[in-house]
Design a protein around this motif. Structure first.
Motif, short mmCIF file in Angstrom:
data_model
loop_
_atom_site.label_atom_id
_atom_site.label_comp_id
_atom_site.label_asym_id
_atom_site.label_seq_id
_atom_site.Cartn_x
_atom_site.Cartn_y
_atom_site.Cartn_z
N ALA A 69 0.82 -1.21 0.00
CA ALA A 69 0.00 0.00 0.00
C ALA A 69 0.86 1.27 0.00
CB ALA A 69 -0.92 0.00 1.22
N LYS A 70 2.15 1.13 0.19
CA LYS A 70 3.04 2.30 0.25
C LYS A 70 3.50 2.69 -1.15
CE LYS A 70 4.75 1.33 4.84
NZ LYS A 70 4.68 2.50 5.64
N ASP A 71 3.93 3.94 -1.27
CA ASP A 71 4.49 4.43 -2.52
C ASP A 71 5.81 3.67 -2.76
OD1 ASP A 71 4.79 5.99 -4.79
OD2 ASP A 71 5.72 7.66 -3.69
N THR A 96 27.57 -15.01 -4.04
CA THR A 96 26.40 -14.72 -3.21
C THR A 96 26.00 -13.27 -3.40
OG1 THR A 96 27.13 -16.33 -1.56
CG2 THR A 96 25.47 -14.73 -0.86
N VAL A 97 24.74 -13.05 -3.74
CA VAL A 97 24.20 -11.70 -3.88
C VAL A 97 22.97 -11.61 -2.99
CG1 VAL A 97 23.18 -10.00 -5.44
CG2 VAL A 97 25.09 -11.43 -6.23
N THR A 98 22.97 -10.60 -2.13
CA THR A 98 21.84 -10.32 -1.26
C THR A 98 21.31 -8.94 -1.59
OG1 THR A 98 22.87 -11.64 0.50
CG2 THR A 98 21.04 -10.20 1.14
N ALA A 99 20.05 -8.87 -1.97
CA ALA A 99 19.38 -7.60 -2.28
C ALA A 99 18.34 -7.35 -1.20
CB ALA A 99 18.72 -7.66 -3.65
N THR A 100 18.46 -6.21 -0.53
CA THR A 100 17.50 -5.83 0.51
C THR A 100 16.83 -4.53 0.09
OG1 THR A 100 18.93 -6.82 2.19
CG2 THR A 100 17.22 -5.31 2.97
N ALA A 101 15.51 -4.56 0.02
CA ALA A 101 14.74 -3.37 -0.34
C ALA A 101 14.01 -2.86 0.89
CB ALA A 101 13.73 -3.70 -1.44
N THR A 102 14.17 -1.57 1.17
CA THR A 102 13.46 -0.96 2.28
C THR A 102 12.63 0.21 1.76
OG1 THR A 102 15.36 0.44 2.81
CG2 THR A 102 15.14 -1.60 4.06
N ALA A 114 10.98 -4.28 2.80
CA ALA A 114 10.00 -4.82 1.85
C ALA A 114 10.35 -6.26 1.50
CB ALA A 114 9.96 -3.97 0.59
N PHE A 115 11.63 -6.49 1.15
CA PHE A 115 12.06 -7.86 0.87
C PHE A 115 13.56 -8.00 1.02
CE2 PHE A 115 12.14 -5.96 -3.44
CZ PHE A 115 13.46 -6.24 -3.82
N ILE A 116 13.95 -9.25 1.22
CA ILE A 116 15.35 -9.65 1.21
C ILE A 116 15.42 -10.86 0.28
CG2 ILE A 116 17.34 -10.48 2.54
CD1 ILE A 116 15.86 -9.30 5.06
N ALA A 117 16.20 -10.74 -0.77
CA ALA A 117 16.38 -11.84 -1.72
C ALA A 117 17.86 -12.19 -1.75
CB ALA A 117 15.91 -11.44 -3.11
N GLU A 118 18.17 -13.47 -1.56
CA GLU A 118 19.56 -13.91 -1.57
C GLU A 118 19.71 -15.13 -2.46
OE1 GLU A 118 22.52 -13.87 1.83
OE2 GLU A 118 22.06 -16.01 1.69
#
Length: 152
Positions: A36-38, A64-70, A76-80
């Motif tokens: 629901a957030k922008d 190893t690649v870790t992507a963290t979205a805030t 919002a998510f952590i993908a590794e």
């Protein structure tokens, strides 16, 4: 790698023998409220490479690649992704093997990591995350420079 192989003699080779996904992880701790957030996320990317001798002239390399979205204060998510491969390296001096493990191998693995991260993020319900290419040659050179400055 052709210059390195030529410098080592015609018998030198680097060959990908097996490509595999070692680990994959996706978390979205703030769903569904984050939807629901922008959507203007801050993306933090961590990239690590490790290698080990698997047998004889074979090396396992794991990127190893870790992507963290805030979004704001919320994650919002952590993908590794841990993308791995076994590379055969024969007839090469130790210095060339070391450089190949830090440059050629991660460059080979990165397109697979990009696709896997993007797939996880989209399956998690978020917009596609197209990771920019990484210059592993520059990263390797910087790592060598840091090691030599620490030694002095």
């Amino acid at each position: 790698m052709s210059e390195d192989t030529a410098a080592a003699g015609s018998e030198g080779q680097v060959r990908l023998e097996r490509l595999y996904l070692k680990d994959a992880s996706f978390e979205s701790p703030s769903t569904p409220a984050v939807f629901a957030k922008d959507w203007k996320p801050q993306i933090n990317l961590e990239i690590n490479t490790r290698s080990q001798r698997a047998a004889d002239s074979r090396f396992e390399v794991v990127l190893t690649v870790t992507a963290t979205a805030t979004v704001g204060e919320e994650t919002a998510f952590i993908a590794e992704i841990q993308q791995a491969a076994v590379f055969l390296m024969q007839g090469l001096p130790e210095e060339v093997i070391h450089r190949a493990l830090g440059t050629v191998c991660p460059n080979t693995l990165f397109p697979y990591v990009r696709e896997a991260i993007d797939s996880l993020v989209v399956r998690g319900g978020f917009p596609a995350l197209q990771l920019a290419p990484v210059n592993f040659d520059t990263a390797y050179a910087q790592a060598l420079q840091q090691q030599s400055s620490k030694a002095h």
